[in-house]
Design an enzyme around this catalytic site. Structure first.
Site, mmCIF file in Angstrom:
data_model
loop_
_atom_site.group_PDB
_atom_site.id
_atom_site.type_symbol
_atom_site.label_atom_id
_atom_site.label_comp_id
_atom_site.label_asym_id
_atom_site.label_seq_id
_atom_site.Cartn_x
_atom_site.Cartn_y
_atom_site.Cartn_z
ATOM 1 N N ASN A 96 38.569 43.303 32.468
ATOM 2 C CA ASN A 96 37.658 44.401 32.777
ATOM 3 C C ASN A 96 37.879 45.551 31.796
ATOM 4 O O ASN A 96 38.895 45.609 31.098
ATOM 5 C CB ASN A 96 37.886 44.899 34.204
ATOM 6 C CG ASN A 96 37.460 43.894 35.249
ATOM 7 O OD1 ASN A 96 36.410 43.273 35.140
ATOM 8 N ND2 ASN A 96 38.279 43.729 36.281
ATOM 9 N N CYS A 105 33.107 36.261 34.221
ATOM 10 C CA CYS A 105 31.929 37.120 34.167
ATOM 11 C C CYS A 105 30.750 36.259 33.741
ATOM 12 O O CYS A 105 30.815 35.600 32.689
ATOM 13 C CB CYS A 105 32.163 38.257 33.171
ATOM 14 S SG CYS A 105 30.693 39.242 32.808
ATOM 15 N N ASN A 223 32.857 43.686 43.752
ATOM 16 C CA ASN A 223 31.733 44.278 43.047
ATOM 17 C C ASN A 223 30.643 44.521 44.091
ATOM 18 O O ASN A 223 30.506 43.739 45.035
ATOM 19 C CB ASN A 223 31.218 43.311 41.984
ATOM 20 C CG ASN A 223 32.310 42.872 41.030
ATOM 21 O OD1 ASN A 223 32.733 43.610 40.162
ATOM 22 N ND2 ASN A 223 32.785 41.636 41.191
ATOM 23 N N GLU A 247 30.671 47.508 39.207
ATOM 24 C CA GLU A 247 31.655 46.454 38.997
ATOM 25 C C GLU A 247 33.080 46.989 39.114
ATOM 26 O O GLU A 247 33.383 48.094 38.650
ATOM 27 C CB GLU A 247 31.475 45.810 37.625
ATOM 28 C CG GLU A 247 30.165 45.047 37.474
ATOM 29 C CD GLU A 247 30.179 44.159 36.242
ATOM 30 O OE1 GLU A 247 31.135 43.362 36.097
ATOM 31 O OE2 GLU A 247 29.242 44.263 35.432
ATOM 32 N N CYS A 256 25.076 42.262 35.623
ATOM 33 C CA CYS A 256 26.243 41.504 36.089
ATOM 34 C C CYS A 256 25.748 40.120 36.468
ATOM 35 O O CYS A 256 24.965 39.972 37.412
ATOM 36 C CB CYS A 256 26.898 42.191 37.287
ATOM 37 S SG CYS A 256 28.287 41.264 37.990
#
Length: 317
Positions: A96, A105, A223, A247, A256
């Site tokens: 992240n 992701c 999230n 997120e 996302c």
């Protein structure tokens, strides 16, 4: 001095000057952007502070996250996956923007594969597939005429209970919303909590500068997606929704991928019997496609499709 030696000699955890000479690329999938680094020898060790510094939009390169491309055989998580999936040669080491580790992701998977192709690390003609490893498991990606389609694997509800009777499992509070809203928590290999809003004005008024409060919060955080169903919801067999997302470890992002999948799961579940298997999810950075299908093991899988772009390459000074 090569990049691996420069990193090994790093004098301070957050000192990006110690990464001088490191080659990188910058890419995005519908506005969800990443710093990408190839590490074919598995020699690069990045601290959370260094990752956060590289992802800093004012003092670094800038990105919602960082992706390191490393052979699966050179990292413990990848070695474990290879015992079951020996064709998962490359591992997507995703962090992240704050430097914390993440399972995977969805937009990042597409950009990761596009990066592997651009770097000459894999050859993937249109119509062919590639298997990669992630902390969220093995993912299969097909190169399409318009980008990439990723089998995100099976989805599941995070909290226990009978799915057929489930309408909500938590309450979400956010700035700009007068009262807490019911939500549904979905795992796509990483955790998501989905809130349905009645109209676009509510979506636009929701403030995502700070993290929404979720009660109860999934064990590893979550999230949070705020979603408005289109009117009509279904047109010519395809459902359409509009989404914004906060997120974990990042804040609000332009898109996302796993969140789009989770949002489609929740809205489809709430819509009930007869809801479609194909969905268009509008995010601030563009549109991604979500499809549901039965996987080889008999569980329902989710496919995420959309573009991937490399916008720049460079060397850290």
């Amino acid at each position: 001095m090569d990049a691996s030696h420069a990193v090994a000699a790093a004098p301070a955890a957050g000192d990006t000057a110690s990464l001088s000479g490191l080659k990188f690329s910058k890419g995005h999938g519908t506005g969800n952007d990443f710093v990408l680094i190839a590490d074919p020898n598995g020699a690069l060790s990045l601290s959370p502070e260094q990752v956060a510094a590289l992802c800093d939009r004012h003092r670094g390169i800038g990105g919602d996250g960082l992706i390191r491309a490393v052979p699966s055989r050179l990292v413990p998580e990848g070695q474990e996956l290879l015992t079951v999936h020996p064709d998962a040669e490359w591992f997507m080491d995703y962090r992240n923007g704050d430097g914390s580790l993440s399972e995977m992701c969805g937009n990042g998977v597409r950009v990761f594969v596009h990066f592997l192709i651009a770097e000459g690390l894999v050859n993937l003609p249109a119509g062919e597939s590639l298997v990669i490893g992630t902390r969220g498991g093995v993912k299969t990606i097909v190169r399409t005429a318009a980008g990439y389609a990723v089998d995100m694997g099976p989805w599941e509800f995070i909290f226990p209970g009978e799915a057929t009777a489930r309408a909500m499992d938590s309450l979400v509070s956010a700035e700009g919303l007068e009262v807490a809203r019911p939500a549904l928590s979905v795992s796509m290999g990483n955790p998501h909590t989905v809130v349905a809003l009645a109209e676009m004005a509510e979506l636009e008024a929701t403030q995502l500068f700070t993290a929404p409060k979720v009660d109860p919060t999934p064990p590893h955080g979550t999230n949070v997606e705020f979603v408005v169903p289109s009117e009509p919801l279904v047109h010519e067999g395809t459902g359409t929704i509009t989404m914004r997302v906060h997120e974990r470890g990042v804040g609000e992002t332009q898109s996302c991928g796993t969140g789009a999948c989770a949002a489609a799961v929740a809205i489809r579940h709430w819509a009930g019997q007869g809801a479609p298997d194909a969905w268009n999810v509008h995010v601030p950075g563009g549109v991604v496609g979500v499809k549901f299908f039965v996987g080889p093991e008999g569980h329902e899988h989710v496919e995420l499709s959309g573009p991937a772009v490399i916008v720049a390459t460079g060397t850290l000074s």
